[in-house]
Design a protein around this motif. Structure first.
Motif, PDB file in Angstrom:
ATOM      1  N   SER A   1       0.847  -1.193   0.000  1.00 54.29           N
ATOM      2  CA  SER A   1       0.000   0.000   0.000  1.00 54.29           C
ATOM      3  C   SER A   1       0.876   1.234   0.000  1.00 54.29           C
ATOM      4  O   SER A   1       2.014   1.212   0.480  1.00 54.29           O
ATOM      5  CB  SER A   1      -0.926   0.035   1.222  1.00 54.29           C
ATOM      6  N   PHE A   2       0.335   2.312  -0.559  1.00 55.53           N
ATOM      7  CA  PHE A   2       0.992   3.607  -0.541  1.00 55.53           C
ATOM      8  C   PHE A   2       0.268   4.498   0.461  1.00 55.53           C
ATOM      9  O   PHE A   2      -0.942   4.380   0.658  1.00 55.53           O
ATOM     10  CB  PHE A   2       0.928   4.272  -1.918  1.00 55.53           C
ATOM     11  N   VAL A   3       1.022   5.391   1.076  1.00 55.69           N
ATOM     12  CA  VAL A   3       0.432   6.446   1.899  1.00 55.69           C
ATOM     13  C   VAL A   3       0.898   7.766   1.302  1.00 55.69           C
ATOM     14  O   VAL A   3       2.099   8.034   1.199  1.00 55.69           O
ATOM     15  CB  VAL A   3       0.854   6.322   3.373  1.00 55.69           C
ATOM     16  N   GLU A   4      -0.062   8.586   0.906  1.00 53.77           N
ATOM     17  CA  GLU A   4       0.217   9.798   0.129  1.00 53.77           C
ATOM     18  C   GLU A   4       0.203  11.030   1.025  1.00 53.77           C
ATOM     19  O   GLU A   4      -0.714  11.221   1.834  1.00 53.77           O
ATOM     20  CB  GLU A   4      -0.846   9.927  -0.958  1.00 53.77           C
TER      21      GLU A   4
ATOM     22  N   PHE B   1      -6.970   6.112  10.094  1.00 49.96           N
ATOM     23  CA  PHE B   1      -6.635   7.216   9.188  1.00 49.96           C
ATOM     24  C   PHE B   1      -7.600   8.389   9.321  1.00 49.96           C
ATOM     25  O   PHE B   1      -7.387   9.429   8.698  1.00 49.96           O
ATOM     26  CB  PHE B   1      -6.556   6.709   7.748  1.00 49.96           C
ATOM     27  N   THR B   2      -8.652   8.239  10.123  1.00 46.61           N
ATOM     28  CA  THR B   2      -9.501   9.402  10.406  1.00 46.61           C
ATOM     29  C   THR B   2      -8.855  10.306  11.458  1.00 46.61           C
ATOM     30  O   THR B   2      -9.334  11.410  11.699  1.00 46.61           O
ATOM     31  CB  THR B   2     -10.895   8.972  10.899  1.00 46.61           C
ATOM     32  N   ASP B   3      -7.793   9.832  12.078  1.00 45.71           N
ATOM     33  CA  ASP B   3      -7.004  10.619  13.030  1.00 45.71           C
ATOM     34  C   ASP B   3      -5.650  10.875  12.367  1.00 45.71           C
ATOM     35  O   ASP B   3      -4.717  10.073  12.507  1.00 45.71           O
ATOM     36  CB  ASP B   3      -6.830   9.853  14.340  1.00 45.71           C
ATOM     37  N   PRO B   4      -5.514  11.978  11.618  1.00 43.59           N
ATOM     38  CA  PRO B   4      -4.291  12.202  10.838  1.00 43.59           C
ATOM     39  C   PRO B   4      -3.017  12.175  11.673  1.00 43.59           C
ATOM     40  O   PRO B   4      -1.995  11.626  11.242  1.00 43.59           O
ATOM     41  CB  PRO B   4      -4.513  13.575  10.208  1.00 43.59           C
TER      42      PRO B   4
ATOM     43  N   ALA C   1       1.983   9.415  12.824  1.00 45.66           N
ATOM     44  CA  ALA C   1       2.966   8.907  13.782  1.00 45.66           C
ATOM     45  C   ALA C   1       3.218   7.418  13.576  1.00 45.66           C
ATOM     46  O   ALA C   1       4.366   6.952  13.672  1.00 45.66           O
ATOM     47  CB  ALA C   1       2.481   9.173  15.211  1.00 45.66           C
ATOM     48  N   ARG C   2       2.159   6.659  13.282  1.00 46.67           N
ATOM     49  CA  ARG C   2       2.325   5.213  13.106  1.00 46.67           C
ATOM     50  C   ARG C   2       3.112   4.908  11.838  1.00 46.67           C
ATOM     51  O   ARG C   2       3.985   4.022  11.843  1.00 46.67           O
ATOM     52  CB  ARG C   2       0.951   4.527  13.038  1.00 46.67           C
ATOM     53  N   ILE C   3       2.845   5.616  10.760  1.00 42.79           N
ATOM     54  CA  ILE C   3       3.592   5.386   9.519  1.00 42.79           C
ATOM     55  C   ILE C   3       5.043   5.812   9.693  1.00 42.79           C
ATOM     56  O   ILE C   3       5.974   5.112   9.275  1.00 42.79           O
ATOM     57  CB  ILE C   3       2.936   6.141   8.351  1.00 42.79           C
ATOM     58  N   ALA C   4       5.258   6.954  10.344  1.00 40.47           N
ATOM     59  CA  ALA C   4       6.622   7.453  10.538  1.00 40.47           C
ATOM     60  C   ALA C   4       7.453   6.491  11.375  1.00 40.47           C
ATOM     61  O   ALA C   4       8.678   6.396  11.204  1.00 40.47           O
ATOM     62  CB  ALA C   4       6.582   8.828  11.192  1.00 40.47           C
ATOM     63  N   ARG C   5       6.815   5.757  12.285  1.00 47.30           N
ATOM     64  CA  ARG C   5       7.539   4.814  13.134  1.00 47.30           C
ATOM     65  C   ARG C   5       8.259   3.746  12.317  1.00 47.30           C
ATOM     66  O   ARG C   5       9.296   3.224  12.740  1.00 47.30           O
ATOM     67  CB  ARG C   5       6.566   4.165  14.118  1.00 47.30           C
TER      68      ARG C   5
ATOM     69  N   ASP D   1       1.600  18.619   4.759  1.00 51.36           N
ATOM     70  CA  ASP D   1       0.585  19.677   4.802  1.00 51.36           C
ATOM     71  C   ASP D   1      -0.821  19.146   4.535  1.00 51.36           C
ATOM     72  O   ASP D   1      -1.795  19.905   4.586  1.00 51.36           O
ATOM     73  CB  ASP D   1       0.922  20.754   3.770  1.00 51.36           C
ATOM     74  N   THR D   2      -0.919  17.873   4.231  1.00 51.64           N
ATOM     75  CA  THR D   2      -2.219  17.243   4.020  1.00 51.64           C
ATOM     76  C   THR D   2      -2.296  15.992   4.883  1.00 51.64           C
ATOM     77  O   THR D   2      -1.270  15.409   5.246  1.00 51.64           O
ATOM     78  CB  THR D   2      -2.411  16.842   2.547  1.00 51.64           C
ATOM     79  N   ALA D   3      -3.495  15.589   5.231  1.00 51.64           N
ATOM     80  CA  ALA D   3      -3.668  14.353   5.994  1.00 51.64           C
ATOM     81  C   ALA D   3      -3.182  13.172   5.157  1.00 51.64           C
ATOM     82  O   ALA D   3      -3.369  13.146   3.938  1.00 51.64           O
ATOM     83  CB  ALA D   3      -5.138  14.167   6.358  1.00 51.64           C
ATOM     84  N   PRO D   4      -2.550  12.179   5.782  1.00 49.91           N
ATOM     85  CA  PRO D   4      -2.089  11.021   5.018  1.00 49.91           C
ATOM     86  C   PRO D   4      -3.272  10.244   4.432  1.00 49.91           C
ATOM     87  O   PRO D   4      -4.279  10.038   5.107  1.00 49.91           O
ATOM     88  CB  PRO D   4      -1.331  10.192   6.054  1.00 49.91           C
ATOM     89  N   VAL D   5      -3.122   9.854   3.176  1.00 51.71           N
ATOM     90  CA  VAL D   5      -4.183   9.126   2.478  1.00 51.71           C
ATOM     91  C   VAL D   5      -3.670   7.729   2.143  1.00 51.71           C
ATOM     92  O   VAL D   5      -2.627   7.571   1.504  1.00 51.71           O
ATOM     93  CB  VAL D   5      -4.606   9.855   1.191  1.00 51.71           C
ATOM     94  N   LEU D   6      -4.404   6.726   2.581  1.00 52.07           N
ATOM     95  CA  LEU D   6      -4.029   5.338   2.320  1.00 52.07           C
ATOM     96  C   LEU D   6      -4.508   4.932   0.933  1.00 52.07           C
ATOM     97  O   LEU D   6      -5.676   5.138   0.587  1.00 52.07           O
ATOM     98  CB  LEU D   6      -4.662   4.422   3.366  1.00 52.07           C
ATOM     99  N   ARG D   7      -3.600   4.352   0.146  1.00 52.00           N
ATOM    100  CA  ARG D   7      -3.937   3.890  -1.197  1.00 52.00           C
ATOM    101  C   ARG D   7      -3.481   2.437  -1.360  1.00 52.00           C
ATOM    102  O   ARG D   7      -2.348   2.172  -1.773  1.00 52.00           O
ATOM    103  CB  ARG D   7      -3.294   4.789  -2.251  1.00 52.00           C
ATOM    104  N   PRO D   8      -4.350   1.489  -1.028  1.00 56.14           N
ATOM    105  CA  PRO D   8      -3.998   0.082  -1.228  1.00 56.14           C
ATOM    106  C   PRO D   8      -3.819  -0.215  -2.716  1.00 56.14           C
ATOM    107  O   PRO D   8      -4.562   0.304  -3.557  1.00 56.14           O
ATOM    108  CB  PRO D   8      -5.200  -0.684  -0.655  1.00 56.14           C
TER     109      PRO D   8
END
Length: 373
Positions: free
Chosen positions: A174-177, A236-239, A244-248, A265-272
């Motif tokens: 998955s990508f996180v944008e 992902f509703t809590d940006p 923080a979890r992705i950065a870990r 500058d934008t909330a992370p968006v999950l793209r499976p």
């Protein structure tokens, strides 16, 4: 002949344009309510042998050249500590110019007669009604019946089931944008790390990839080889918590790299990422075919948009060449489509560069590619 196209992505719009310049009417039905309903993705490198060829077939080469962001072909590979392992400034080259997807879509839309695209037409069902004709039902209850239906409606195509029972499967990644805006001023160290074009920081099972877009904006895709359940445990509703979890996963990496995640500058968006089976094909069904991801959805490898445009151009040319024998045109189009898309789907570039050889496997590949050219 009148062609009904489902989906106003690049493939469907190139098809509509190629048909238009050859005097064949087409209608495009698009689920989105307007051209500006959402952003249209990031940078695309448009290849000479497929994407640029399709643009030429559409008669839009001059308009396309006006979209090119000079210098964005530059590419670099870094290690997680920020060390530059590969740096290609791509000076004076034009084989794979970079443009923004939204700009490319705009010139295609602008090239079509008013009313060609019917916005807000979300397909709710499609069925065969005999003699190669199909009825398309939209969410608002309206219907159209067509002698020639083209599914250009992407990964979750509503047209594909007329031809194939295949469905996209999760590809294991998955990508996180995220985005950083005005990075040269606000995040100079990160902007310097990314460089003039694209930056890749691969490691086994994960990567940070960033592209420099117009206006000094940095568009980032964090790539993680994880099961869907791993991502489902992240809210992902809590940006802030998701960030923080992705950065870990990148703890210990250089701060100018992790800033692409933590300072977004934008909330992370999950793209499976999903894909159809490599080599996906179907038996000829009268009056219907597919272009782009609807027919050959694959893991991102730099070919998807180019192939979609090539599909649209090839299909448009085939129909124009055989206006009195549509089935012959569709048969010839699919005969070329299947091996072309199978070859592209078999090249799992992303998987190869996130394996145990990362980042050095990618560096070796790019060095060899430079020697070959």
């Amino acid at each position: 002949m009148h062609v009904t196209i489902i989906g106003a992505g690049l493939g469907g719009l190139v098809l509509a344009r190629v048909l238009h310049v050859r005097g064949i009417p087409a209608t495009v039905h698009e689920a989105e309510p307007s051209p500006a309903a959402r952003t249209q993705g990031g940078m695309l490198d448009i290849h000479e042998h497929d994407g640029q060829w399709a643009i030429e077939a559409a008669g839009l080469t001059d308009e396309f050249r006006g979209l090119i962001l000079e210098g964005r072909e530059a590419a670099r590979v870094l290690d997680g500590d920020g060390t530059v392992l590969f740096d290609d400034p791509a000076e004076g080259t034009a084989g794979r110019p970079e443009v923004q997807r939204g700009d490319l879509r705009r010139i295609l839309l602008d090239s079509l007669p008013d009313g060609t695209v019917h916005w807000g037409h979300k397909v709710s069902g499609v069925r065969a009604v005999g003699e190669g004709r199909h009825e398309v039902t939209f969410a608002d209850g309206t219907t159209v019946t067509t002698n020639l239906l083209v599914g250009a409606d992407g990964a979750w195509s509503r047209v594909r089931p007329l031809l194939s029972s295949a469905t996209p499967a999760y590809a294991g990644i998955s990508f996180v944008e995220t985005f950083l805006f005005d990075a040269d001023t606000r995040h100079p160290a990160t902007a310097k790390a990314v460089g003039a074009g694209s930056m890749f920081v691969p490691a086994p099972g994960k990567a940070i990839t960033a592209h420099r877009e117009a206006g000094g904006n940095l568009h980032t895709y964090v790539q993680l080889v994880r099961p869907q359940e791993w991502f489902a445990a992240i809210d992902f509703t809590d940006p802030a918590a998701a960030t923080a979890r992705i950065a870990r996963e990148f703890a210990g990496w250089a701060p100018e790299l992790t800033a692409l995640i933590t300072d977004g500058d934008t909330a992370p968006v999950l793209r499976p990422i999903h894909a159809l089976p490599a080599g996906h094909r179907w038996e000829r069904v009268p009056g219907v075919t597919l272009v782009g991801d609807a027919g050959h959805l694959m893991v991102p490898n730099g070919e998807g948009a180019n192939l979609a445009m090539l599909d649209g151009a090839e299909l448009g040319r085939a129909l124009a060449a055989s206006p009195d024998d549509v089935e012959a045109a569709l048969t010839g189009y699919e005969r070329a489509l299947f091996p072309r898309s199978a070859e592209a789907a078999a090249d799992d570039i992303l998987g190869r560069f996130l394996d145990d050889t990362a980042p050095h496997g990618l560096v070796g590949f790019l060095n060899q590619a430079g020697q070959d050219h």
